[in-house]
Write a protein that holds these residues in place. Structure first.
Motif, PDB file in Angstrom:
ATOM      1  N   VAL A  84       0.817  -1.221   0.000  1.00 38.86           N
ATOM      2  CA  VAL A  84       0.000   0.000   0.000  1.00 38.86           C
ATOM      3  C   VAL A  84       0.847   1.265   0.000  1.00 38.86           C
ATOM      4  N   ARG A  85       1.819   1.320   0.868  1.00 36.34           N
ATOM      5  CA  ARG A  85       2.606   2.557   0.988  1.00 36.34           C
ATOM      6  C   ARG A  85       3.316   2.879  -0.318  1.00 36.34           C
ATOM      7  N   LEU A  86       3.996   1.896  -0.906  1.00 41.66           N
ATOM      8  CA  LEU A  86       4.721   2.181  -2.143  1.00 41.66           C
ATOM      9  C   LEU A  86       3.761   2.369  -3.308  1.00 41.66           C
ATOM     10  N   PHE A  87       2.718   1.574  -3.388  1.00 40.64           N
ATOM     11  CA  PHE A  87       1.762   1.710  -4.487  1.00 40.64           C
ATOM     12  C   PHE A  87       1.166   3.122  -4.493  1.00 40.64           C
ATOM     13  N   ASN A  88       0.719   3.578  -3.341  1.00 45.35           N
ATOM     14  CA  ASN A  88       0.126   4.923  -3.270  1.00 45.35           C
ATOM     15  C   ASN A  88       1.165   6.003  -3.566  1.00 45.35           C
ATOM     16  N   HIS A  89       2.385   5.795  -3.080  1.00 45.94           N
ATOM     17  CA  HIS A  89       3.440   6.776  -3.346  1.00 45.94           C
ATOM     18  C   HIS A  89       3.718   6.882  -4.834  1.00 45.94           C
ATOM     19  N   VAL A  90       3.774   5.743  -5.520  1.00 51.71           N
ATOM     20  CA  VAL A  90       4.036   5.758  -6.966  1.00 51.71           C
ATOM     21  C   VAL A  90       2.893   6.442  -7.704  1.00 51.71           C
TER      22      VAL A  90
END
Length: 557
Positions: free
Chosen positions: A147-153
């Motif tokens: 979630v954290r990386l997906f949303n950041h991207v």
């Protein structure tokens, strides 16, 4: 198809490492991916055969919900990954096998699905175990967002900028699969239905194709959501960042028993690796091209080790060993080779003083420059397990005891009356029908124990044979003791398959199930092993490898 392994050495003879060295849990739990790993085998095939890839269906809305089809067209057949994207609330997201909803679900379709096929799959695939698929489906899988990386991207791309490289490197994937089922599970095509196809005859080739196409979907979905959010200001991922994203995988105990249940397959996997190493060690020289490739592979391994993160004490120590040993390899090879006879063998023998983590990394490095010498061994890693199932009832008891002594001597020395040597038991959970591990003296359920401790079974068989006449046929013994049929069969398999057994006590109190899992995952081609306990690990697949669309432009594998 079970193909015999070629002679280990084409130019000179060097012995293979003995099973007593290779098939120990500590070494198996230090395995690294090699060019014989299954995802590398897949990538070489699609490159060499000129496969074509496209995305004929993309029906995903601005909220990231819908379906897509990724098509892989080979010289003889076409396969399609059918992907379903879901809007999953955060509180429903779980990597546990008991989860009932996921961010994305997938099926690998044999051929090209019609609209009716897509509708049928849409009614079943998102349900996973609760749904049903059919013989046109080769695998069933699901994935959750990191979630954290997906949303950041997504947020970064929507704002017109690239994601932070440190954020990307810290995670390494946008989604992680929590299961990839094949070989007849939940109605999917049986292994026998596809084993005769050249492109799927190798181990887990359908599953690797599914995960590779899933990787493309994860990036496409992130870019799609960024475009929906940012409009004309949105950008797509930089190719270098995109290449550094793999597919994560979260794996628990369900994977661990596989290597025990498939002794012939395990033998073929391990023996192919050992033959490859023997071939390389026998080379009389190290050509400049091979040395340059070795140095490139060493630099890549060093970079991977520097980015590899784990919070688990076991892996933290192993990572420290790996990083130190890679530095030692770099120092040892700074001006190598320097006129050494059999330079690859000399390098390997020097490396035997490294940690197990370092030795197994060096193993992968030695194979990397020698595709022309070892890649054919990938054709020997499947197995016709049915041919090994038949018992030889005419074998004499004395011959069987000799097999036990020769191939299971490591087991016969274990005292299973000592509590520490019988502390665990393997069973199947009633809830999810998945393998689990219990504590024999603290938990109930030992009466449901699975026969996974081959060492104890060997001890029990040897004790039962001790009073029998040496010239008695095994068939006569089994008529009176049918409970030993399973172990007799395994002993007869081991007679002709020296690497068939994990040579450790699988119910000891200090046994680490994660060693079995890492070994199998390394054969898959996994990297960045990140244990969350001794029974659960996260890894990355296809990280740093080309995407399907790259192969349309002659990408390398």
């Amino acid at each position: 198809m079970d193909r015999p392994l070629p002679h280990p050495d084409r130019k000179a003879a060097l012995p293979l490492r003995p099973p007593s060295e290779v098939m120990r849990l500590a070494r198996m739990g230090s395995a690294h991916p090699t060019r014989l790993s299954f995802l590398r085998v897949l990538l070489r095939r699609v490159r060499n055969e000129g496969w074509r890839f496209d995305r004929p269906v993309w029906e995903v809305d601005a909220n990231g919900v819908g379906r897509a089809v990724y098509r892989a067209t080979g010289p003889d057949r076409t396969y399609c990954l059918v992907a379903f994207a879901h809007d999953l609330p955060d509180e429903m997201r779980s990597d546990r096998v008991i989860a009932t909803a996921w961010d994305a679900t997938f099926a690998l379709f044999d051929g090209e699905p019609t609209v009716a096929d897509l509708d049928r799959l849409q009614a079943n695939v998102p349900l996973q175990e609760a749904g049903r698929i059919g013989p046109t489906e080769l695998s069933l899988s699901r994935a959750n967002r990191s979630v954290r990386l997906f949303n950041h991207v997504v947020d970064s791309l929507a704002a017109g900028r690239q994601p932070n490289r440190e954020e990307v490197d810290a995670v390494g994937y946008l989604m992680r699969t929590t299961a990839v089922y094949g070989s007849g599970k939940f109605g999917a095509a049986d292994r026998d239905a596809i084993a005769g196809r050249a492109e799927l005859s190798g181990p887990f080739q359908a599953e690797m194709l599914s995960v590779w196409l899933t990787r493309a979907f994860t990036v496409d979905l992130a870019e799609h959501l960024a475009a929906a959010k940012g409009g004309s200001a949105a950008v797509t991922l930089d190719p270098e960042i995109k290449r550094d994203l793999g597919v994560g995988n979260s794996t628990g105990l369900g994977m661990a028993p596989f290597l025990v249940r498939h002794p012939v397959l395990l033998n073929n996997w391990a023996q192919a690796r050992e033959v490859a190493l023997a071939r390389v060690r026998a080379l009389p020289e190290a050509t400049p091209e091979a040395v340059a490739c070795f140095r490139d592979a060493l630099a890549a391994a060093d970079e991977n080790a520097s980015l590899w993160r784990s919070e688990h004490p076991i892996q933290i120590a192993k990572l420290a060993d790996l990083r130190r040993d890679l530095r030692l390899v770099a120092e040892r090879t700074a001006d190598w080779p320097a006129g050494e006879a059999l330079p690859w063998d000399a390098l390997w023998r020097w490396g035997e003083d490294l940690s197990l983590e370092g030795q197994e990394a060096l193993f992968a490095l030695l194979l990397e420059p020698h595709g022309d010498l070892v890649d054919d061994l990938a054709d020997c890693m499947s197995a016709d397990e049915a041919s090994a199932f038949r018992l030889d009832g005419a074998m004499k008891v004395g011959a069987l005891r000799a097999v036990l002594s020769d191939h299971f001597g490591w087991a016969l020395s274990i005292d299973f009356t000592a509590p520490e040597n019988a502390a665990r038991f393997w069973y199947v959970s009633e809830e999810k029908l998945e393998p689990r591990l219990g504590n024999r003296f603290d938990e109930s359920g030992a009466e449901l124990e699975m026969p996974l401790c081959i060492a104890r079974l060997a001890v029990e068989l040897d004790a039962a044979l001790a009073s029998r006449p040496a010239n008695e046929p095994v068939a006569a013994f089994l008529l009176e003791h049918p409970d030993h049929r399973y172990m007799v069969r395994r002993a007869q398999i081991a007679k002709d398959h020296p690497y068939a057994e994990v040579q450790d006590n699988l119910i000891a109190d200090d046994m680490l199930p994660i060693d079995l899992m890492r070994c199998k995952l390394a054969f898959f081609g996994a990297s960045r092993f990140d244990p969350r306990s001794d029974k659960w690990v996260r890894i990355s697949l296809f990280q740093g490898e080309p995407y399907p669309s790259d192969m349309n432009n002659g990408g390398t594998a």
